[in-house]
Design a protein around this motif. Structure first.
Motif, PDB file in Angstrom:
ATOM      1  N   LEU A 151      -6.771  -3.419   4.411  1.00  0.00           N
ATOM      2  CA  LEU A 151      -5.574  -4.065   4.941  1.00  0.00           C
ATOM      3  C   LEU A 151      -5.890  -4.897   6.169  1.00  0.00           C
ATOM      4  CD1 LEU A 151      -2.512  -4.415   4.697  1.00  0.00           C
ATOM      5  CD2 LEU A 151      -2.251  -2.381   6.134  1.00  0.00           C
ATOM      6  N   SER A 152      -6.671  -4.348   7.098  1.00  0.00           N
ATOM      7  CA  SER A 152      -6.929  -5.050   8.357  1.00  0.00           C
ATOM      8  C   SER A 152      -7.920  -6.195   8.209  1.00  0.00           C
ATOM      9  CB  SER A 152      -7.444  -4.064   9.415  1.00  0.00           C
ATOM     10  OG  SER A 152      -8.695  -3.522   9.035  1.00  0.00           O
ATOM     11  N   GLN A 153      -8.888  -6.065   7.304  1.00  0.00           N
ATOM     12  CA  GLN A 153      -9.941  -7.066   7.195  1.00  0.00           C
ATOM     13  C   GLN A 153      -9.731  -8.056   6.050  1.00  0.00           C
ATOM     14  OE1 GLN A 153     -12.459  -7.023   9.682  1.00  0.00           O
ATOM     15  NE2 GLN A 153     -10.856  -5.616  10.373  1.00  0.00           N
ATOM     16  N   ALA A 154      -9.030  -7.637   4.992  1.00  0.00           N
ATOM     17  CA  ALA A 154      -8.804  -8.536   3.855  1.00  0.00           C
ATOM     18  C   ALA A 154      -7.327  -8.782   3.592  1.00  0.00           C
ATOM     19  CB  ALA A 154      -9.465  -7.959   2.598  1.00  0.00           C
ATOM     20  N   GLY A 155      -6.442  -8.046   4.276  1.00  0.00           N
ATOM     21  CA  GLY A 155      -5.009  -8.195   4.047  1.00  0.00           C
ATOM     22  C   GLY A 155      -4.553  -7.604   2.727  1.00  0.00           C
ATOM     23  N   LEU A 156      -5.387  -6.785   2.086  1.00  0.00           N
ATOM     24  CA  LEU A 156      -5.116  -6.318   0.730  1.00  0.00           C
ATOM     25  C   LEU A 156      -4.258  -5.054   0.715  1.00  0.00           C
ATOM     26  CD1 LEU A 156      -5.611  -6.477  -2.351  1.00  0.00           C
ATOM     27  CD2 LEU A 156      -7.711  -5.145  -1.967  1.00  0.00           C
ATOM     28  N   VAL A 157      -3.208  -5.073  -0.091  1.00  0.00           N
ATOM     29  CA  VAL A 157      -2.399  -3.893  -0.342  1.00  0.00           C
ATOM     30  C   VAL A 157      -3.163  -2.968  -1.289  1.00  0.00           C
ATOM     31  CG1 VAL A 157      -0.269  -3.039  -1.398  1.00  0.00           C
ATOM     32  CG2 VAL A 157      -0.220  -5.098   0.027  1.00  0.00           C
ATOM     33  N   SER A 158      -3.252  -1.679  -0.932  1.00  0.00           N
ATOM     34  CA  SER A 158      -3.922  -0.692  -1.777  1.00  0.00           C
ATOM     35  C   SER A 158      -3.008   0.530  -1.896  1.00  0.00           C
ATOM     36  CB  SER A 158      -5.297  -0.321  -1.207  1.00  0.00           C
ATOM     37  OG  SER A 158      -5.163   0.184   0.120  1.00  0.00           O
ATOM     38  N   PHE A 159      -3.466   1.565  -2.600  1.00  0.00           N
ATOM     39  CA  PHE A 159      -2.545   2.635  -2.982  1.00  0.00           C
ATOM     40  C   PHE A 159      -3.078   4.009  -2.601  1.00  0.00           C
ATOM     41  CE2 PHE A 159      -1.671  -1.056  -5.457  1.00  0.00           C
ATOM     42  CZ  PHE A 159      -0.293  -1.134  -5.445  1.00  0.00           C
ATOM     43  N   HIS A 160      -2.291   4.717  -1.809  1.00  0.00           N
ATOM     44  CA  HIS A 160      -2.604   6.064  -1.348  1.00  0.00           C
ATOM     45  C   HIS A 160      -2.034   7.044  -2.366  1.00  0.00           C
ATOM     46  CE1 HIS A 160      -2.072   9.778   1.008  1.00  0.00           C
ATOM     47  NE2 HIS A 160      -3.026   9.328   1.806  1.00  0.00           N
ATOM     48  N   GLY A 161      -2.921   7.707  -3.104  1.00  0.00           N
ATOM     49  CA  GLY A 161      -2.459   8.620  -4.135  1.00  0.00           C
ATOM     50  C   GLY A 161      -3.616   9.365  -4.755  1.00  0.00           C
ATOM     51  N   PRO A 162      -3.407   9.998  -5.901  1.00  0.00           N
ATOM     52  CA  PRO A 162      -4.391  10.914  -6.486  1.00  0.00           C
ATOM     53  C   PRO A 162      -5.770  10.286  -6.682  1.00  0.00           C
ATOM     54  CG  PRO A 162      -2.317  11.025  -7.679  1.00  0.00           C
ATOM     55  CD  PRO A 162      -2.201   9.879  -6.730  1.00  0.00           C
ATOM     56  N   ILE A 163      -6.799  11.105  -6.484  1.00  0.00           N
ATOM     57  CA  ILE A 163      -8.164  10.682  -6.786  1.00  0.00           C
ATOM     58  C   ILE A 163      -8.432  10.903  -8.269  1.00  0.00           C
ATOM     59  CG2 ILE A 163      -9.134  11.012  -4.484  1.00  0.00           C
ATOM     60  CD1 ILE A 163      -9.999  13.825  -5.401  1.00  0.00           C
ATOM     61  N   GLY A 164      -9.479  10.260  -8.776  1.00  0.00           N
ATOM     62  CA  GLY A 164      -9.760  10.329 -10.198  1.00  0.00           C
ATOM     63  C   GLY A 164     -10.013  11.721 -10.713  1.00  0.00           C
ATOM     64  N   SER A 165     -10.692  12.559  -9.922  1.00  0.00           N
ATOM     65  CA  SER A 165     -11.038  13.905 -10.355  1.00  0.00           C
ATOM     66  C   SER A 165      -9.975  14.931  -9.987  1.00  0.00           C
ATOM     67  CB  SER A 165     -12.389  14.326  -9.758  1.00  0.00           C
ATOM     68  OG  SER A 165     -12.314  14.353  -8.337  1.00  0.00           O
ATOM     69  N   GLY A 166      -8.879  14.479  -9.398  1.00  0.00           N
ATOM     70  CA  GLY A 166      -7.816  15.387  -9.004  1.00  0.00           C
ATOM     71  C   GLY A 166      -6.885  15.704 -10.155  1.00  0.00           C
ATOM     72  N   SER A 167      -5.754  16.321  -9.838  1.00  0.00           N
ATOM     73  CA  SER A 167      -4.791  16.708 -10.863  1.00  0.00           C
ATOM     74  C   SER A 167      -3.998  15.496 -11.339  1.00  0.00           C
ATOM     75  CB  SER A 167      -3.830  17.765 -10.308  1.00  0.00           C
ATOM     76  OG  SER A 167      -2.826  18.058 -11.253  1.00  0.00           O
ATOM     77  N   TRP A 168      -4.040  15.273 -12.648  1.00  0.00           N
ATOM     78  CA  TRP A 168      -3.192  14.247 -13.245  1.00  0.00           C
ATOM     79  C   TRP A 168      -2.093  14.944 -14.034  1.00  0.00           C
ATOM     80  CZ3 TRP A 168      -2.918   9.360 -11.877  1.00  0.00           C
ATOM     81  CH2 TRP A 168      -3.964   8.856 -11.093  1.00  0.00           C
ATOM     82  N   ASN A 169      -1.291  15.716 -13.284  1.00  0.00           N
ATOM     83  CA  ASN A 169      -0.143  16.381 -13.871  1.00  0.00           C
ATOM     84  C   ASN A 169       0.927  15.361 -14.237  1.00  0.00           C
ATOM     85  OD1 ASN A 169       1.644  16.085 -11.357  1.00  0.00           O
ATOM     86  ND2 ASN A 169      -0.147  17.155 -10.538  1.00  0.00           N
ATOM     87  N   ALA A 170       1.999  15.834 -14.855  1.00  0.00           N
ATOM     88  CA  ALA A 170       3.028  14.922 -15.353  1.00  0.00           C
ATOM     89  C   ALA A 170       3.634  14.082 -14.237  1.00  0.00           C
ATOM     90  CB  ALA A 170       4.117  15.721 -16.078  1.00  0.00           C
ATOM     91  N   PHE A 171       3.839  14.690 -13.061  1.00  0.00           N
ATOM     92  CA  PHE A 171       4.428  13.941 -11.949  1.00  0.00           C
ATOM     93  C   PHE A 171       3.512  12.813 -11.510  1.00  0.00           C
ATOM     94  CE2 PHE A 171       5.078  13.005  -7.488  1.00  0.00           C
ATOM     95  CZ  PHE A 171       6.455  12.853  -7.409  1.00  0.00           C
ATOM     96  N   ASN A 172       2.231  13.115 -11.292  1.00  0.00           N
ATOM     97  CA  ASN A 172       1.291  12.099 -10.820  1.00  0.00           C
ATOM     98  C   ASN A 172       1.103  10.993 -11.851  1.00  0.00           C
ATOM     99  OD1 ASN A 172       1.041  13.654  -8.559  1.00  0.00           O
ATOM    100  ND2 ASN A 172      -1.028  14.369  -8.987  1.00  0.00           N
TER     101      ASN A 172
END
Length: 346
Positions: A151-172
């Motif tokens: 965000l600070s160096q490229a101005g890019l919007v990114s996403f704070h959320g589950p990691i790939g190896s984490g739980s991919w339950n129905a909610f996530n």
């Protein structure tokens, strides 16, 4: 010159150099850029910017989760590498990230895990190239370092959320589809889960200071964010909605980190605050420990801006997928964050 006068003059000169960096970072003028849209069938890149995995199955599970969401998967060349606690050398990990942004076939990037070490790669990332090839990047915890640098160096919007190896339950999985595939303007509201209780106990939000506020969303893991203090990788905090979470931190350490944000001038600049979960941050046995709710009151109430705690953000099984750099509205009374604008290119 007397020593006292010299020290005073030097302190003022130093303050003149340091304070503007927090009040108005040089990166504040970088125009925000949105990632390209993501669609089923696209290729998603997997990278490991931080710690190594101790079980190769985690990498397989991350790939299978992305495939189950409908994507082709491309693994970074050093995804399974290891150097001490890190997933390869700094150059290898940064190289994988740069390569995924530069690869025209890759439409989004998912971090397989957090841990520690992402901040080490920040000086090695090619921010002009990343800005020319904007893509969604997903992860949390130690990935906070990447979110703030992008965000600070490229101005890019990114996403704070589950990691790939984490739980991919129905909610996530549903959050992923709604935010990244259907590109909805989502209202993030805790799941109402009363169970067999007369009143809801789990997933409760608590208003710290009432009201509503709008602004660009910044933040992430508290300890990782504070570790960037004094660097060029922190975003401008002026008028922003700050979100925070952490795990395994004693209350006195939470107090110290919030003190750092206050002393550097960041807290005084924000328009609102939402604190997610501080998992395993209980005071424990002993004498005289403050609790995390007491500490939050100490630091947030004097700001006189809307604030609440208990949002589904952090080291928990079900978690929001938040657009870092996106425009949101915080409602501290309702305990919600609402996206106000699209966070993908049209």
């Amino acid at each position: 010159m007397h020593r006292r006068h010299f020290i005073g003059s030097a302190a003022l000169a130093t303050a003149g150099l340091l304070l503007p960096a927090f009040a108005a970072p040089a990166t504040a003028a970088i125009r925000r850029v949105l990632p390209v849209p993501l669609n089923p069938g696209d290729t998603v890149g997997l990278v490991a910017p931080s710690a190594a995995t101790d079980d190769p199955l985690d990498l397989q599970l991350a790939a299978e989760a992305m495939q189950a969401l409908g994507f082709q998967v491309k693994a970074g060349p050093h995804l399974g590498s290891r150097r001490g606690h890190l997933a390869g050398t700094d150059a290898e990990r940064a190289g994988d990230i740069n390569a995924m942004f530069a690869d025209p076939q890759v439409r989004a990037i998912v971090c397989v895990r957090g841990g520690s070490g992402a901040a080490r790669v920040l000086p090695l990332l090619d921010y002009p190239m990343i800005r020319r090839n904007p893509k969604a990047l997903l992860g949390y915890s130690d990935i906070t370092a990447l979110h703030n640098a992008l965000l600070s160096q490229a101005g890019l919007v990114s996403f704070h959320g589950p990691i790939g190896s984490g739980s991919w339950n129905a909610f996530n999985a549903d959050q992923f589809r709604r935010v990244l595939l259907e590109r909805q303007l989502v209202e993030f509201r805790n799941v109402a889960d009363r169970g067999d209780e007369l009143v809801q106990r789990r997933n409760r939000t608590v208003t710290i200071a009432p009201g509503r506020a709008r602004g660009e969303l910044v933040g992430g893991n508290l300890s990782v964010l504070v570790a960037l203090a004094g660097s060029r990788y922190l975003p401008d905090f002026r008028g922003k909605i700050l979100f925070l979470e952490d795990v395994g931190e004693a209350p006195y350490r939470v107090d110290r980190m919030l003190s750092t944000l206050r002393l550097m001038g960041a807290l005084d600049q924000v328009a609102g605050v939402v604190f997610g979960e501080c998992t395993d941050c209980d005071p424990g046995e002993g004498y005289g420990s403050l609790t995390v709710p007491q500490i939050l009151d100490d630091y947030l109430l004097p700001l006189k801006v809307p604030a609440y705690r208990g949002a589904m953000i952090g080291h928990i099984r079900q978690q929001f997928i938040l657009p870092v750099g996106g425009q949101v509205e915080l409602d501290a009374d309702a305990g919600t964050l609402r996206m106000l604008e699209p966070v993908f290119q049209h």
